[in-house]
Design a protein around this motif. Sequence first.
Motif, short mmCIF file in Angstrom:
data_model
loop_
_atom_site.label_atom_id
_atom_site.label_comp_id
_atom_site.label_asym_id
_atom_site.label_seq_id
_atom_site.Cartn_x
_atom_site.Cartn_y
_atom_site.Cartn_z
N THR A 93 0.85 -1.19 0.00
CA THR A 93 0.00 0.00 0.00
C THR A 93 0.89 1.24 0.00
OG1 THR A 93 -0.05 0.15 2.41
CG2 THR A 93 -1.73 -1.24 1.36
N GLN A 94 0.27 2.41 -0.03
CA GLN A 94 1.05 3.64 0.09
C GLN A 94 1.84 3.64 1.40
OE1 GLN A 94 -1.36 7.29 -0.85
NE2 GLN A 94 -2.96 5.76 -1.17
N LYS A 95 1.16 3.24 2.48
CA LYS A 95 1.83 3.22 3.78
C LYS A 95 3.01 2.26 3.78
CE LYS A 95 0.92 2.77 8.74
NZ LYS A 95 2.19 2.07 9.02
N ASP A 96 2.83 1.10 3.17
CA ASP A 96 3.93 0.14 3.10
C ASP A 96 5.13 0.75 2.39
OD1 ASP A 96 2.50 -1.92 4.36
OD2 ASP A 96 1.63 -2.59 2.46
N ARG A 172 2.57 8.34 -9.48
CA ARG A 172 1.67 8.04 -8.37
C ARG A 172 2.45 8.14 -7.06
NH1 ARG A 172 -3.68 8.06 -10.15
NH2 ARG A 172 -3.60 7.52 -12.36
N ILE A 173 1.87 8.85 -6.09
CA ILE A 173 2.62 9.19 -4.88
C ILE A 173 1.87 8.74 -3.62
CG2 ILE A 173 3.65 11.17 -6.04
CD1 ILE A 173 1.75 12.97 -4.43
N THR A 174 2.59 8.77 -2.51
CA THR A 174 2.00 8.44 -1.22
C THR A 174 1.45 9.70 -0.57
OG1 THR A 174 4.10 8.77 -0.04
CG2 THR A 174 3.65 6.56 -0.90
N ASP A 175 0.32 9.55 0.13
CA ASP A 175 -0.31 10.68 0.82
C ASP A 175 -1.11 10.13 1.99
OD1 ASP A 175 -1.96 12.77 1.70
OD2 ASP A 175 -2.02 13.69 -0.27
N LYS A 176 -0.62 10.36 3.21
CA LYS A 176 -1.24 9.73 4.38
C LYS A 176 -2.58 10.33 4.76
CE LYS A 176 1.06 12.41 8.05
NZ LYS A 176 1.93 12.30 9.26
N GLU A 177 -2.99 11.42 4.10
CA GLU A 177 -4.31 11.98 4.38
C GLU A 177 -5.41 11.33 3.55
OE1 GLU A 177 -4.48 16.21 4.26
OE2 GLU A 177 -2.92 16.48 5.79
N LEU A 178 -5.04 10.47 2.59
CA LEU A 178 -6.04 9.80 1.77
C LEU A 178 -6.69 8.67 2.56
CD1 LEU A 178 -4.31 9.53 -1.72
CD2 LEU A 178 -5.93 11.25 -0.93
N LEU A 179 -7.98 8.46 2.35
CA LEU A 179 -8.72 7.43 3.07
C LEU A 179 -8.21 6.03 2.74
CD1 LEU A 179 -12.37 8.81 2.76
CD2 LEU A 179 -10.83 8.94 4.73
N ASN A 180 -7.64 5.86 1.54
CA ASN A 180 -7.17 4.53 1.13
C ASN A 180 -5.68 4.34 1.38
OD1 ASN A 180 -5.94 6.06 -0.85
ND2 ASN A 180 -6.96 5.07 -2.59
N TYR A 181 -5.09 5.20 2.18
CA TYR A 181 -3.64 5.19 2.40
C TYR A 181 -3.12 3.83 2.86
CZ TYR A 181 0.85 6.51 4.59
OH TYR A 181 2.17 6.60 4.96
N GLU A 182 -3.86 3.15 3.71
CA GLU A 182 -3.40 1.89 4.29
C GLU A 182 -4.00 0.66 3.63
OE1 GLU A 182 -3.56 1.68 8.53
OE2 GLU A 182 -3.01 3.77 8.81
N ALA A 184 -5.18 0.64 -0.24
CA ALA A 184 -5.11 0.55 -1.71
C ALA A 184 -3.73 0.07 -2.15
CB ALA A 184 -5.42 1.90 -2.33
N THR A 185 -3.72 -1.04 -2.88
CA THR A 185 -2.46 -1.58 -3.40
C THR A 185 -2.25 -1.26 -4.88
OG1 THR A 185 -3.55 -3.69 -3.89
CG2 THR A 185 -2.47 -3.47 -1.74
N ASP A 186 -3.29 -0.86 -5.57
CA ASP A 186 -3.19 -0.51 -6.99
C ASP A 186 -2.79 0.95 -7.12
OD1 ASP A 186 -3.45 0.02 -9.67
OD2 ASP A 186 -5.47 -0.84 -9.87
N PRO A 187 -1.61 1.25 -7.69
CA PRO A 187 -1.18 2.66 -7.81
C PRO A 187 -2.16 3.54 -8.58
CG PRO A 187 0.66 1.19 -8.20
CD PRO A 187 -0.57 0.32 -8.14
N ASP A 188 -2.98 2.93 -9.43
CA ASP A 188 -3.97 3.73 -10.16
C ASP A 188 -4.97 4.38 -9.22
OD1 ASP A 188 -2.81 3.19 -12.56
OD2 ASP A 188 -4.21 1.60 -13.13
N TRP A 190 -3.97 5.57 -6.26
CA TRP A 190 -3.20 6.49 -5.43
C TRP A 190 -3.30 7.90 -6.01
CZ3 TRP A 190 2.16 3.88 -4.13
CH2 TRP A 190 1.94 2.61 -3.58
N LEU A 191 -2.83 8.87 -5.23
CA LEU A 191 -2.85 10.25 -5.70
C LEU A 191 -1.90 10.43 -6.88
CD1 LEU A 191 -4.02 13.10 -5.05
CD2 LEU A 191 -1.94 13.52 -3.72
N GLN A 192 -2.36 11.12 -7.88
CA GLN A 192 -1.52 11.41 -9.05
C GLN A 192 -0.82 12.74 -8.86
OE1 GLN A 192 -2.98 10.66 -13.17
NE2 GLN A 192 -2.72 12.86 -13.44
#
Length: 410
Positions: A93-96, A172-182, A184-188, A190-192
């Motif tokens: 995920t983004q967090k990972d 595609r970047i990490t953003d800990k304020e997104l609801l799917n931060y922990e 979502a495993t598909d970068p599509d 993630w935040l662009q």
Amino acid sequence: MLTIQQKTEFSEILDELGETLDITESQFNAAVTSYNAVGNWLCNDDSKLKPYSPSVKPQGSFLIGTTIQPYTDGQDIDIDLVCELTGKNPRWTQKDLKDIVKEQLESHKKYESILDEEGRRCWTLKYRENSINNDQYHMDILPAVIANGYNVVLTKFFSESRNINFDSLAIRITDKELLNYEVATDPDHWLQSNPFGYAKWFIDRAETSRLKLFSLNESIQPVPKFQKGRLPLQRVVQILKRHRDMMFKDDKEKPISVIITTLAAYAYEGQTNVLDALVGVIDRMHLFVEDEIDQDTREAYRFVGNPVNLSENFADRWRDTPAKERKFNDWLKKVKFDINNAAQQNGQHNIIRTLSESFGDNAVKKTFSNIGNRKQLLTEQGNNRFDAAVGLSTAGASAIKPHKFYGSKD
């Protein structure tokens, strides 16, 4: 009303001021050495990131050539970086991803000691002891995922093409304020982001048919060379950011650099004279702050669009913190007044005094010292010119005979 001669001279002052605000070649090289070392460490043989070929590249002001010196001792030079991975573990995920970047940084004693608190999207390394002039700087490292062949496209676009599809430069970047931060495993999902598309847009705006001085292709090379020359729009952004810093110091609600940079680029109309460019930009910036309506709440809000991702509002924080918009408007009004006031001054002493109030004593004194050194050299060569109304050397007006004494420059 300024004469053509006075406008030329004041533009030269502003251009020299921008150069004074720029980071030095030694500072630039120290930063490049540091971020290349970080990239190498993230990619070492024991790293979980190794299979995905991480590389570190500059973004933001360091990439587009608008970084400025700190306004006072103890402040940092700010360097924004992207840590690009070509693909990722499908379970991450983004967090990972963000945690693994942290884990790899902390496995190095030096980086563990300078790793700062976690940001919304980045990890920050704070450099406090550098062998070059004891400069202080921090690096914000943004974890990101790119596609295969991305770097080939990036180099091609920066070196060859002006008519490009900016979407092809998106990451595609990490953003800990997104609801799917922990989750979502598909970068599509993630935040662009598109820092390189933005850089291409900015430099395309900055270049004119007569001026092409700055190479983005050079900036993204593994060991980029320092580029001293700057386009008028780059100088304008540096000057505006310094004025902002002097007005607000550490105020967390001060206008952010990406808004200043974006509005300046929107407002720029290709002037090759720094004074004309600056005046034109500050007169037109407000035209590109738009009014939008929230389709859910029907509430009006202010919008500064990302030119390469029009769904992104750089002024989104203005909705939650109205003081940010108010301080932006206060700053824009003040910079208009200060530039006009300085341009109307007669004599070097008065110009120095008014500019120092807006841009700081040290920067302005260094600016005029550099101009004075050039004036002295031109005088010795018999090529100096002097306009008594402004009190500076120029390439017009009456010639001054060489002399061997140097008194007050006032």
